[in-house]
Design a protein around this motif. Structure first.
Motif, PDB file in Angstrom:
ATOM      1  N   ALA A   1      53.678  34.814  -1.410  1.00  0.00           N
ATOM      2  CA  ALA A   1      52.365  34.174  -1.400  1.00  0.00           C
ATOM      3  C   ALA A   1      52.018  33.877   0.056  1.00  0.00           C
ATOM      4  N   LEU A   2      50.999  34.546   0.572  1.00  0.00           N
ATOM      5  CA  LEU A   2      50.628  34.418   1.979  1.00  0.00           C
ATOM      6  C   LEU A   2      49.243  33.793   2.099  1.00  0.00           C
ATOM      7  N   ASP A   3      49.220  32.532   2.455  1.00  0.00           N
ATOM      8  CA  ASP A   3      47.985  31.758   2.618  1.00  0.00           C
ATOM      9  C   ASP A   3      47.480  31.949   4.045  1.00  0.00           C
ATOM     10  N   VAL A   4      46.224  32.357   4.203  1.00  0.00           N
ATOM     11  CA  VAL A   4      45.654  32.577   5.534  1.00  0.00           C
ATOM     12  C   VAL A   4      44.493  31.613   5.818  1.00  0.00           C
ATOM     13  N   PHE A   5      44.427  30.541   5.058  1.00  0.00           N
ATOM     14  CA  PHE A   5      43.382  29.532   5.253  1.00  0.00           C
ATOM     15  C   PHE A   5      43.385  29.069   6.708  1.00  0.00           C
TER      16      PHE A   5
ATOM     17  N   TRP B   1      52.134  29.697   4.974  1.00  0.00           N
ATOM     18  CA  TRP B   1      50.791  29.513   5.531  1.00  0.00           C
ATOM     19  C   TRP B   1      50.758  29.997   6.970  1.00  0.00           C
ATOM     20  N   LEU B   2      50.020  31.069   7.192  1.00  0.00           N
ATOM     21  CA  LEU B   2      49.783  31.619   8.529  1.00  0.00           C
ATOM     22  C   LEU B   2      48.292  31.443   8.829  1.00  0.00           C
TER      23      LEU B   2
ATOM     24  N   LEU C   1      55.008  37.907   9.140  1.00  0.00           N
ATOM     25  CA  LEU C   1      55.224  38.866   8.058  1.00  0.00           C
ATOM     26  C   LEU C   1      56.671  39.329   8.008  1.00  0.00           C
ATOM     27  N   THR C   2      57.236  39.607   9.173  1.00  0.00           N
ATOM     28  CA  THR C   2      58.639  40.035   9.216  1.00  0.00           C
ATOM     29  C   THR C   2      59.547  38.956   8.636  1.00  0.00           C
TER      30      THR C   2
ATOM     31  N   TYR D   1      45.706  35.427   0.356  1.00  0.00           N
ATOM     32  CA  TYR D   1      44.598  34.635  -0.180  1.00  0.00           C
ATOM     33  C   TYR D   1      44.219  33.505   0.764  1.00  0.00           C
ATOM     34  N   CYS D   2      43.147  32.854   0.400  1.00  0.00           N
ATOM     35  CA  CYS D   2      42.625  31.687   1.115  1.00  0.00           C
ATOM     36  C   CYS D   2      42.030  30.787   0.027  1.00  0.00           C
TER      37      CYS D   2
END
Length: 192
Positions: free
Chosen positions: A73-77, A105-106, A126-127, A141-142
């Motif tokens: 789960a990658l949050d880009v907010f 969260w990135l 990501l790595t 997502y955001c």
């Protein structure tokens, strides 16, 4: 074989006007980077109903199933103040972010244009998140109506990640289907 290759080549170089988001670009070309197609202005606005391949649009249920099967789960907010401390790399945030359980969260990696520092931040994040496995599924997502997740999903796919899923409705869609959110802290920027 040569015909099949030519057909694939023709399809992959189709003009942007055929894309489902073309109406957005045509209405406000000043909001998009002409070189990349990423949205550079007004990140909080209605988003398209689709995303260019190889990224794939997913529903809240599909996102839940992907995460249950081990996707990241990658949050880009975006961080409220959009900046980090240049001495130690910590993000300056005024409110606790609530996100999907287990999310990474990135912040700010979904902007239309990234500095070299932020490009490196995304690559390193990501790595770390995937353990270097570029085939590991990612759910990007955001919140609903946020172009940063649309930009980030495409950028990540362009980096070579093979299974990028754009969760268009983000935390709003997660809540709407009855999911819970948990506090998450932004990953610090490596300032070394």
């Amino acid at each position: 074989m040569k015909r099949a290759f030519a057909l694939i080549l023709c399809l992959s170089t189709a003009p942007l006007a055929a894309a489902p988001y073309a109406e957005h670009q045509e209405a406000r070309p000043d909001l998009f980077d002409p070189a990349t197609g990423y949205r550079v202005g007004r990140q909080r606005a209605p988003t398209p109903d689709d995303i260019p391949a190889p990224a794939v649009l997913v529903s809240p249920v599909e996102a839940r199933d992907l995460l249950a099967a081990g996707a990241v789960a990658l949050d880009v907010f975006g961080a409220q103040q959009s900046r980090f401390d240049e001495l130690d790399g910590t993000w300056l945030v005024s409110q606790q972010r609530l996100s999907l359980p287990g999310a990474i969260w990135l912040p700010e990696v979904g902007r239309g244009q990234l500095s070299a520092v932020m490009q490196r931040y995304l690559a390193e994040g990501l790595t770390q998140a995937t353990g270097g496995d570029m085939a590991r599924p990612l759910v990007v997502y955001c919140v609903a109506d946020c172009w940063m997740s649309w930009n980030a999903a495409q950028r990540i796919a362009a980096m070579g990640y093979a299974r990028v899923h754009w969760f268009r409705l983000g935390t709003d869609g997660w809540l709407d289907m009855g999911g819970v959110l948990e506090p998450v802290d932004p990953v610090p920027v490596n300032v070394d």
